[in-house]
Design a protein around this motif. Structure first.
Motif, PDB file in Angstrom:
ATOM      1  N   ARG A   1       0.829  -1.203   0.000  1.00 49.79           N
ATOM      2  CA  ARG A   1       0.000   0.000   0.000  1.00 49.79           C
ATOM      3  C   ARG A   1       0.869   1.260   0.000  1.00 49.79           C
ATOM      4  O   ARG A   1       0.541   2.249  -0.661  1.00 49.79           O
ATOM      5  CB  ARG A   1      -0.917   0.001   1.219  1.00 49.79           C
ATOM      6  CG  ARG A   1      -1.929  -1.142   1.239  1.00 49.79           C
ATOM      7  CD  ARG A   1      -3.101  -0.899   0.315  1.00 49.79           C
ATOM      8  NE  ARG A   1      -4.004   0.119   0.877  1.00 49.79           N
ATOM      9  CZ  ARG A   1      -5.101   0.531   0.275  1.00 49.79           C
ATOM     10  NH1 ARG A   1      -5.439   0.045  -0.910  1.00 49.79           N
ATOM     11  NH2 ARG A   1      -5.870   1.446   0.845  1.00 49.79           N
ATOM     12  N   SER A   2       1.983   1.224   0.727  1.00 49.09           N
ATOM     13  CA  SER A   2       2.831   2.416   0.808  1.00 49.09           C
ATOM     14  C   SER A   2       3.454   2.748  -0.546  1.00 49.09           C
ATOM     15  O   SER A   2       3.671   3.928  -0.860  1.00 49.09           O
ATOM     16  CB  SER A   2       3.918   2.228   1.865  1.00 49.09           C
ATOM     17  OG  SER A   2       4.849   1.234   1.484  1.00 49.09           O
TER      18      SER A   2
ATOM     19  N   ARG B   1       1.958   1.845  -3.352  1.00 48.46           N
ATOM     20  CA  ARG B   1       0.817   1.841  -4.285  1.00 48.46           C
ATOM     21  C   ARG B   1       0.957   0.730  -5.327  1.00 48.46           C
ATOM     22  O   ARG B   1       0.752   0.940  -6.523  1.00 48.46           O
ATOM     23  CB  ARG B   1       0.671   3.203  -4.966  1.00 48.46           C
ATOM     24  CG  ARG B   1       0.402   4.334  -3.982  1.00 48.46           C
ATOM     25  CD  ARG B   1       0.244   5.667  -4.680  1.00 48.46           C
ATOM     26  NE  ARG B   1       0.005   6.733  -3.711  1.00 48.46           N
ATOM     27  CZ  ARG B   1      -0.149   8.010  -4.022  1.00 48.46           C
ATOM     28  NH1 ARG B   1      -0.056   8.396  -5.297  1.00 48.46           N
ATOM     29  NH2 ARG B   1      -0.365   8.901  -3.078  1.00 48.46           N
TER      30      ARG B   1
ATOM     31  N   ASN C   1      -4.247  -2.426  -5.650  1.00 54.46           N
ATOM     32  CA  ASN C   1      -5.468  -1.630  -5.637  1.00 54.46           C
ATOM     33  C   ASN C   1      -6.489  -2.161  -4.643  1.00 54.46           C
ATOM     34  O   ASN C   1      -7.520  -1.520  -4.418  1.00 54.46           O
ATOM     35  CB  ASN C   1      -6.101  -1.605  -7.035  1.00 54.46           C
ATOM     36  CG  ASN C   1      -5.229  -0.894  -8.050  1.00 54.46           C
ATOM     37  OD1 ASN C   1      -4.682   0.167  -7.760  1.00 54.46           O
ATOM     38  ND2 ASN C   1      -5.084  -1.484  -9.237  1.00 54.46           N
TER      39      ASN C   1
ATOM     40  N   SER D   1      -8.313  -3.267  -1.149  1.00 52.01           N
ATOM     41  CA  SER D   1      -8.437  -2.638   0.165  1.00 52.01           C
ATOM     42  C   SER D   1      -8.184  -3.626   1.307  1.00 52.01           C
ATOM     43  O   SER D   1      -8.132  -3.235   2.463  1.00 52.01           O
ATOM     44  CB  SER D   1      -9.831  -2.021   0.337  1.00 52.01           C
ATOM     45  OG  SER D   1     -10.833  -3.016   0.197  1.00 52.01           O
TER      46      SER D   1
END
Length: 249
Positions: free
Chosen positions: A201-202, A204, A207, A209
């Protein structure tokens, strides 16, 4: 991509070291010299690799201690197997699980042969298919189906513990054992735990959640852009970095 590549290679250089394994279930697996025992240990240790690491190691110490110096031989005999509780796993389910492994060993001779029963998987699609069949086989042999201890990849969950086992058994270096080298490392998927998901997530890189199977696939695809032959080689070092924080060279 340059920043990602630099981060990954720097993290790998600093953290992919055998002296940084402990505390981790892998240290239990690596304590067995006989490959037939080590693959059994890999299955058991990965199955119970949820919760706090000290609790995991405590549970594994009881289970593996009860099985003695050769867990394969103990499970083949199937006598006096331990009924140990571990968070969501009851004592009776632990006993059923161990008996199930023994039944699979008596039928196929080894866990590798059970996993390769149709053919040796050579792609991600084939690996997921083999893993699905292997999980169903163990669920049936254990008598409790495919609940939390033996999840099915088709359920969409991250199957983190399965992919952790496969990383240990397929990859070969100073950290992982390489006992199933017939499977190409390029077919492996990242064991998606909290540290890997936070990293993804950091940067990116995903996608999704939540850390599910699709997230593991997305992250593995991005890591394969850096190392298409062995994208999962960064897994250990990223998780160690998340746990240990900064290290000096």
């Amino acid at each position: 991509m340059t920043d990602l590549r630099s981060f990954l290679e720097d993290t790998y250089r600093r953290y992919h070291r055998p002296e940084l394994i402990s505390p981790d279930p892998l240290e239990v697996v690596r304590s067995y010299q006989d490959p037939s025992d080590a693959e059994v240990a890999a299955l058991i240790c990965s199955a119970y690799a949820y919760g706090r690491v000290r609790q995991i190691l405590s549970t594994l110490g009881i289970i593996m201690g009860a099985l003695g110096p050769s867990p394969r031989e103990a499970l083949l005999k199937g006598e006096d197997l331990p009924a140990v509780c571990h968070r969501f796993t009851s004592g009776p389910d632990t006993c059923r699980f161990l008996h199930g492994i023994g039944r699979v060993l008596r039928r196929f001779g080894s866990l590798k042969e059970a996993f390769y029963v149709s053919s040796v998987p050579s792609s991600r699609r084939e690996l997921l298919s083999s893993l699905e069949a292997f999980s169903r086989l163990l669920g049936e042999a254990s008598g409790f189906g495919n609940r939390f201890l033996l999840p099915l990849p088709s359920g969409g969950g991250a199957s983190k513990r399965w992919f952790l086992m496969l990383r240990w058994l397929v990859r070969s270096d100073q950290v992982d054992l390489g006992l199933w080298p017939e499977i190409p490392a390029s077919s492996l998927l990242v064991p998606m735990d909290a540290h890997m998901f936070a990293f993804a997530r950091s940067f990116r890189l995903v996608n999704r959640s939540s850390p599910d199977l699709k997230a593991a696939m997305e992250l593995t695809d991005r890591l394969a852009e850096v190392d298409p032959v062995d994208p999962v080689r960064f897994d250990f070092s990223i998780t160690r970095r998340g746990i240990l924080g900064p290290l000096d060279d």
